[in-house]
Design an enzyme around this catalytic site. Structure first.
Site, PDB file in Angstrom:
ATOM      1  N   ARG A  36       0.819  -1.224   0.000  1.00 22.55           N
ATOM      2  CA  ARG A  36       0.000   0.000   0.000  1.00 22.55           C
ATOM      3  C   ARG A  36       0.851   1.272   0.000  1.00 22.55           C
ATOM      4  O   ARG A  36       0.441   2.285  -0.570  1.00 22.55           O
ATOM      5  CB  ARG A  36      -0.934  -0.006   1.214  1.00 22.55           C
ATOM      6  CG  ARG A  36      -2.042  -1.016   1.048  1.00 22.55           C
ATOM      7  CD  ARG A  36      -2.932  -1.064   2.244  1.00 22.55           C
ATOM      8  NE  ARG A  36      -4.077  -1.910   1.978  1.00 22.55           N
ATOM      9  CZ  ARG A  36      -4.828  -2.438   2.924  1.00 22.55           C
ATOM     10  NH1 ARG A  36      -4.561  -2.216   4.200  1.00 22.55           N
ATOM     11  NH2 ARG A  36      -5.855  -3.198   2.606  1.00 22.55           N
ATOM     12  N   LYS A 199     -20.527 -17.746   0.759  1.00 25.22           N
ATOM     13  CA  LYS A 199     -21.966 -17.574   0.946  1.00 25.22           C
ATOM     14  C   LYS A 199     -22.664 -16.739  -0.125  1.00 25.22           C
ATOM     15  O   LYS A 199     -22.085 -15.808  -0.660  1.00 25.22           O
ATOM     16  CB  LYS A 199     -22.203 -16.899   2.298  1.00 25.22           C
ATOM     17  CG  LYS A 199     -21.783 -17.774   3.461  1.00 25.22           C
ATOM     18  CD  LYS A 199     -22.005 -17.061   4.762  1.00 25.22           C
ATOM     19  CE  LYS A 199     -21.773 -18.020   5.924  1.00 25.22           C
ATOM     20  NZ  LYS A 199     -21.954 -17.364   7.200  1.00 25.22           N
ATOM     21  N   GLY A 355     -11.191  -9.705  -1.559  1.00 25.97           N
ATOM     22  CA  GLY A 355     -10.068 -10.322  -0.854  1.00 25.97           C
ATOM     23  C   GLY A 355      -9.614 -11.676  -1.342  1.00 25.97           C
ATOM     24  O   GLY A 355      -8.467 -11.838  -1.767  1.00 25.97           O
ATOM     25  N   GLY A 378     -13.763  -3.911   0.635  1.00 29.21           N
ATOM     26  CA  GLY A 378     -15.145  -3.473   0.874  1.00 29.21           C
ATOM     27  C   GLY A 378     -15.586  -2.363  -0.064  1.00 29.21           C
ATOM     28  O   GLY A 378     -16.736  -2.336  -0.520  1.00 29.21           O
TER      29      GLY A 378
HETATM   30  P1  AMP Z   1     -16.019 -15.051   0.593  1.00 27.52           P
HETATM   31  O1  AMP Z   1     -15.302 -14.242   1.638  1.00 27.52           O
HETATM   32  O2  AMP Z   1     -17.466 -15.169   0.789  1.00 27.52           O
HETATM   33  O3  AMP Z   1     -15.613 -14.659  -0.802  1.00 27.52           O
HETATM   34  O4  AMP Z   1     -15.498 -16.545   0.826  1.00 27.52           O
HETATM   35  C1  AMP Z   1     -14.167 -16.952   0.659  1.00 27.52           C
HETATM   36  C2  AMP Z   1     -13.979 -18.243   1.399  1.00 27.52           C
HETATM   37  O5  AMP Z   1     -14.913 -19.201   0.963  1.00 27.52           O
HETATM   38  C3  AMP Z   1     -12.612 -18.862   1.214  1.00 27.52           C
HETATM   39  O6  AMP Z   1     -11.906 -18.806   2.411  1.00 27.52           O
HETATM   40  C4  AMP Z   1     -12.921 -20.302   0.803  1.00 27.52           C
HETATM   41  O7  AMP Z   1     -12.137 -21.250   1.507  1.00 27.52           O
HETATM   42  C5  AMP Z   1     -14.380 -20.467   1.184  1.00 27.52           C
HETATM   43  N1  AMP Z   1     -15.036 -21.470   0.365  1.00 27.52           N
HETATM   44  C6  AMP Z   1     -15.001 -21.580  -0.964  1.00 27.52           C
HETATM   45  N2  AMP Z   1     -15.691 -22.652  -1.381  1.00 27.52           N
HETATM   46  C7  AMP Z   1     -16.187 -23.243  -0.290  1.00 27.52           C
HETATM   47  C8  AMP Z   1     -16.985 -24.405  -0.081  1.00 27.52           C
HETATM   48  N3  AMP Z   1     -17.406 -25.154  -1.097  1.00 27.52           N
HETATM   49  N4  AMP Z   1     -17.341 -24.702   1.194  1.00 27.52           N
HETATM   50  C9  AMP Z   1     -16.913 -23.949   2.219  1.00 27.52           C
HETATM   51  N5  AMP Z   1     -16.160 -22.831   2.081  1.00 27.52           N
HETATM   52  C10 AMP Z   1     -15.790 -22.486   0.836  1.00 27.52           C
END
Ligand code: AMP
Length: 397
Positions: A36, A199, A355, A378
């Protein structure tokens, strides 16, 4: 607003909001990642080369109760001086006598770093009076902190009101905005969005906004299984948001109405537990046996996704296709990253942001094979949702 490339900085004091929120070693406060700081150097050098002086302001960490040594920006002074090849002065407060006298004494070509803005509660509260005191230090305001542009803090937003004309974006900020606008406002078709991560709930607003702009939405990662469950399929122990089943169905319905092609992973690599050493099975994503959870897209889905990606002219990627942090479940994310790089090599414009997808392209050493890697976090997510970021609006109008 003014343009940094054409502005005459001669004899002017530029008050620059930078993002120097860098990780420090807990023992000796050594900077462990200076990305940064490096990112802000071109903006600083531009002002200095134009005959101006520079007053830098930033936050560092999340100090709770006023000043704390571990959050002091004084730990950055020596390294910043090395990067700029000049002596950097330091003011032990960002407002008040220490800041005003240091700013008043600045000569063209000199650089002053102010102490952590968040040592004052008024920074995050966006207090007018505090912003006015910051504004009094400079003749011109430059916002170069995209990562905090979604916050209406004193130094990111309110301060700009005290510079009705003399305000502009720095190179970090304009680089981020140009790249995202190129994707969201001027995309060449076909335009494919790749959405992954854990999610659905965190991505609904982005998917909804993208629905009016893209040709294809590729879905991967944990969020896929909420879609499959919503369709009445068997997802074993996969991550599912039971309160988002209807949302998933609504997304599919809207996509159909708008002619957007949604891709869900046909197959998955499943683990008996959330562990790199888990026993794995390869199965169809809608027939996952009990006791197993989908932790990566399967080879058939990866191949199909790679083909859609490689035939796209604009690609936006947010979120991994699986638990890429574990080598057993990294393959799908790697295949997708390689496809994004291949499409970019063929002339597509690719923006990777949010991220974990940034961490993924770094893990596979592909960051320099995509068009732009956003550092926005964010701020990027909110901009992709279609939100007018306060820090951007305050400068651009
Ligand atoms: P997000 O912050 O929502 O973009 O989620 C990123 C995280 O989702 C990463 O740390 C991944 O390890 C996790 N992730 C990706 N695919 C899966 C899955 N099928 N089941 C559980 N966690 C997951």
């Amino acid at each position: 607003m003014k343009n940094i490339d054409t502005y005459n900085f001669a004899g002017k004091k530029a008050l620059i909001r930078v993002d120097f929120n860098v990780p420090l070693d807990k023992e000796d406060f050594h900077i462990t990642d200076d990305t940064r700081i490096r990112a802000a150097i071109p903006t600083i050098k531009k002002v200095l080369a134009g005959g101006g002086s520079v007053i830098l302001m930033s936050h560092l960490g999340r100090p709770k109760e006023g000043p704390a040594n571990k959050y002091s920006l004084k730990h950055l002074v020596a390294h910043l001086g090395n990067l700029l090849n000049t002596t950097v002065k330091f003011a032990e407060d960002c407002i008040g006598e220490k800041a005003t006298s240091a700013a008043a004494g600045l000569k063209p070509g000199e650089v002053l770093l102010l102490e952590n803005l968040r040592f004052h509660k008024q920074e995050e509260a966006g207090t007018e009076e505090f912003a006015k005191q910051l504004a009094s230090l400079g003749d011109v305001y430059i916002n170069d902190a995209f990562g905090t542009a979604h916050r209406a803090h004193a130094s990111t937003t309110i301060v700009a009101h005290f510079f009705p004309e003399e305000k502009m974006f720095g190179y970090v900020m304009s680089g981020e905005l140009n790249s995202i606008d190129k994707v969201l406002k001027n995309a060449e078709r076909p335009f494919t969005a790749i959405m992954g991560g854990a999610k659905v709930s965190g991505k609904i607003s982005i998917i909804t906004n993208l629905m009016n702009k893209v040709d294809n939405i590729i879905i991967g990662g944990g969020m896929s299984y909420t879609f499959f469950k919503a369709m009445g399929k068997q997802v074993g122990n996969s991550l599912v948001e039971d309160d988002r089943l209807q949302t998933a169905l609504d997304i599919l319905k809207t996509a159909k109405e708008k002619g957007v092609q949604i891709y869900l992973p046909s197959d998955s690599i499943c683990g008996g537990k959330f562990d790199n050493a888990a026993q794995t099975v390869h199965c169809l994503s809608f027939e996952i046996p009990d006791g197993y959870m989908g932790l990566d897209i399967g080879p058939q889905a990866a191949e199909e996704y790679a083909s859609v990606i490689e035939n796209s002219k604009t690609i936006l990627w947010n979120g991994p296709m699986g638990v890429f942090e574990m080598p057993t479940f990294e393959s799908g994310t790697k295949q997708v990253a390689l496809a994004v790089a291949a499409a970019t090599a063929k002339g597509a414009y690719s923006l990777v942001g949010g991220g974990d997808s940034v961490a993924a392209v770094n893990q596979f050493n592909l960051a320099d094979k995509v068009s732009y890697v956003s550092t926005g976090g964010g701020a990027l997510l909110e901009y992709m949702e279609g939100i007018d970021l306060p820090g951007v609006k305050a400068v651009r109008g």
